[in-house]
Design an enzyme around this catalytic site. Sequence first.
Site, PDB file in Angstrom:
ATOM      1  N   SER A   1       0.842  -1.195   0.000  1.00  0.00           N
ATOM      2  CA  SER A   1       0.000   0.000   0.000  1.00  0.00           C
ATOM      3  C   SER A   1       0.872   1.238   0.000  1.00  0.00           C
ATOM      4  O   SER A   1       2.040   1.203   0.405  1.00  0.00           O
ATOM      5  CB  SER A   1      -0.893   0.017   1.241  1.00  0.00           C
ATOM      6  N   ASP A   2       0.307   2.348  -0.456  1.00  0.00           N
ATOM      7  CA  ASP A   2       0.944   3.629  -0.178  1.00  0.00           C
ATOM      8  C   ASP A   2       0.829   3.869   1.324  1.00  0.00           C
ATOM      9  O   ASP A   2       0.039   3.223   2.023  1.00  0.00           O
ATOM     10  CB  ASP A   2       0.278   4.746  -0.985  1.00  0.00           C
ATOM     11  N   TRP A   3       1.606   4.808   1.833  1.00  0.00           N
ATOM     12  CA  TRP A   3       1.703   4.995   3.279  1.00  0.00           C
ATOM     13  C   TRP A   3       0.359   5.448   3.855  1.00  0.00           C
ATOM     14  O   TRP A   3      -0.184   6.478   3.460  1.00  0.00           O
ATOM     15  CB  TRP A   3       2.824   5.970   3.592  1.00  0.00           C
ATOM     16  N   TYR A   4      -0.191   4.635   4.752  1.00  0.00           N
ATOM     17  CA  TYR A   4      -1.511   4.813   5.345  1.00  0.00           C
ATOM     18  C   TYR A   4      -2.607   4.742   4.283  1.00  0.00           C
ATOM     19  O   TYR A   4      -3.675   5.329   4.454  1.00  0.00           O
ATOM     20  CB  TYR A   4      -1.593   6.124   6.136  1.00  0.00           C
ATOM     21  N   GLY A   5      -2.340   4.006   3.218  1.00  0.00           N
ATOM     22  CA  GLY A   5      -3.304   3.861   2.139  1.00  0.00           C
ATOM     23  C   GLY A   5      -4.046   2.541   2.166  1.00  0.00           C
ATOM     24  O   GLY A   5      -4.576   2.110   1.144  1.00  0.00           O
TER      25      GLY A   5
END
Length: 831
Positions: free
Chosen positions: A224-228
């Site tokens: 995932s993208d960061w906190y995605g």
Amino acid sequence: MTRTFDIDYVLANISDQDKIALLSGIDFWHTHPIPQFNVPSVRVTDGPNGIRGTKFFAGVPAACLPCGTALGATWDRDLLRRAGELLGDECIAKGAHCWLGPTVNMQRSPLGGRGFESFSEDPYLAGVAAASMIVGCESKGIIATVKHFVGNDQEHERRAVDVIVTPRALREIYLRPFQIVARDARPGALMTSYNKVNGKHVVEDPKMYDLIRKDWGWDPLVMSDWYGTYTTIDSTNAGLDLEMPGVSRYRGKYIESAMQARLIKSSTLDARARKVLEFVQRASRTKVSEVEKGRNHPEDRALMRTLCSNSIVLLKNEENILPLPKNVKKIALIGSHIKTPAISGGGSAALKPYYASTLYDAVREALPNAEVLYETGAHAHNMLPVIDRLLSNAVIHFYNEPMTQPNRKCLGTEPVTTTAFQFMDYKLAGLNRALFWSTLIGDFTPDQSGIWDFGLSVFGTANLYINDELIIDNTTKQTKGTSFFGKGTREEIGSMKLTAGQTYKIRIEFGSANTTTMKTTGMVNFGGGAANLGASLRLDAEEMINRAVKAAEDADYAIICTGLNQDWESEGFDRPHMDLPPVGIDKMISGVLDIAAHKTVIVNQSGTPVTMPWASRAKSIVHSWYGGNETGHGIADILFGDVNPSGKLSLSWPIDVRHNPAYLNYASVGGRVLYGEDIYVGYRFYEKTGREVLFPFGHGLSYTTFAVSPEALVSPGTFTPENPSNATVKIKNIGGAAGAQVLQLYVAAPNSPTPRPQKELQGFEKVFLRPGEEKTVIIRLDKYATSFWDEIEGMWKSEAGVYEVLIGTSSEDIVARGQFEVNQTRYWSGL
């Protein structure tokens, strides 16, 4: 020492809790280890144009390459492969096993905040450029992570926005770069985007995972993208392998609970854990540094200088003003970027560079005997410039209590060289990362007397004191701004009359992110908090312009260097307009052109297009992007003829922002954005609608002249997906300087019953020629050169008919033609 482990043995013997632990990071940059089974933790690192390492704050300096659009403008596969190799070496020095790049999203609009990160508005050029860099990086044993899959083409509401796009546009434009990367480079990792596509977040859409793993036959680790990551069950079942960063928000005990309810199967857990173990095993084979360190080798500096100069585009050169002679007696250097180069955009692309060469110093090196007249002319900043060279003896102290707490204990002290800091990944023994305070103190010695303006923005809370006098309160009342990935306040301004040479004690009292009084939604909370203090002497705008005009008038030649910077182009927000900063730059340029157009060179620095209302009056315009460490040297090499310009625009350059294809459908409205231009992105739109541009896609001039044979020999004359045609042309350098030309092959389907672009880029070759030299160039097509996505059949379709081959030196300047035939309509899926 490189660790080894057997994946099957590990999976057969570890607990479900260990398997679950593998599926998320242990912290901001590392995967979860299983020491008892010899499974190490591996490190990932940003960013698209350099390797930052593990620290936003007090980080180790790094190589800063030109931005993505600049790299795309080289149109040079081999050079981009070498750039990837450099990034791989930088990863090794930083102790990282995985590079979080490159970015291959599309520039639907010139206003995209991260438009500078990606390579091109054209999916073919973007895919080829990305694949070249990935091959170079992975040749060093470092895993590349192509991102952001897919549709992260704007920053506005990027976590929530629903991208409404037709299947055809999705396949032909937005997925196409990823498809080329999957075919030609097959990197070990892919990062999902924050946004939705057609109603579902990509990170939890099974159809998207099936596309890459089944249709394309490519099985990278998907992170995932960061906190995605937004769900436990949907994202895990869909195919997301790794949630980043740690500590996990949606895995851990939540997967345990879902498995108990049989909402996630054991086989699914095993599949996700296996993919992470494969990633770790492959990554950990490469020996990386045990401590983060820099390189800054002479050969690296030479490569970065070449990357910068070869990306620069000569947009206009009437009366052959360029190259400038080296016997100049007096030269005027005008503009905000002369002494403060824009080396990169903001956000994930920002890092602490080894150095940044300035155009001022580079010109002084090129003209050691010339008199140099320097004037700022007009400021280009949106936020006041960070304090660095006028700062001394600066440190930051860290506490678990606010300044109002008597006898609070200092837990640690860090030296700093600037008044900008981000603590999102900062660690200190005993520090409560959820809630802490810090104090920056240092000496500020102004170099000019007068009223100085100070600007303070913060994610958290912060107040500025000078000699213990409160100058800025950004604690009591806070107003949302765009800084720090969209979580920060606007810049609050205070002023003070200062005397040159006198030292003033500055102090910033800072509270971490959770002390903020603002409530923001839809933005990524990276934690820790951040602050930025800038300062500038208050000057009269008209006087600045008048001084610049006078300097240009008095000099033999004038160089104006201005443009945008990371205040204007950054992750976290989109540009509000396409104009240059509205503080008098256009007025200053016009004033200089009024009296010195015949001897003035305008150098623009930006990652994406800007409006140029004075362009028709300028004799010479150079576009130099964000050039990285070697920005100043790279520009000077072009201006004085040490390097013959060979860059070609990787983006179309509209005259007005209202002319761009996404103008009516850009920002999120009601939670969605309609990709109403469909497949007509960039030059595809301008050509289809007959809309004039300022400079076309692929445009770029040279100091020499090339002649291309007008007939392109196409063989075989009958094109099939199994045996695509090639085009052959002859090119000769008929000028007096060695140089390079990019031959761009476009394919047109003039008789197709299906709506198609006028033509589409399907191949290119960059050719280097000495004066008088001639070469025969072969440009190879692939099976997609004639195809489009058939939405009814859900497959690629190559229609029977006659196709035109158009070879140009830009999308408008066609210099050779040929044709071939497809004698049978065919369909296919996959790569």
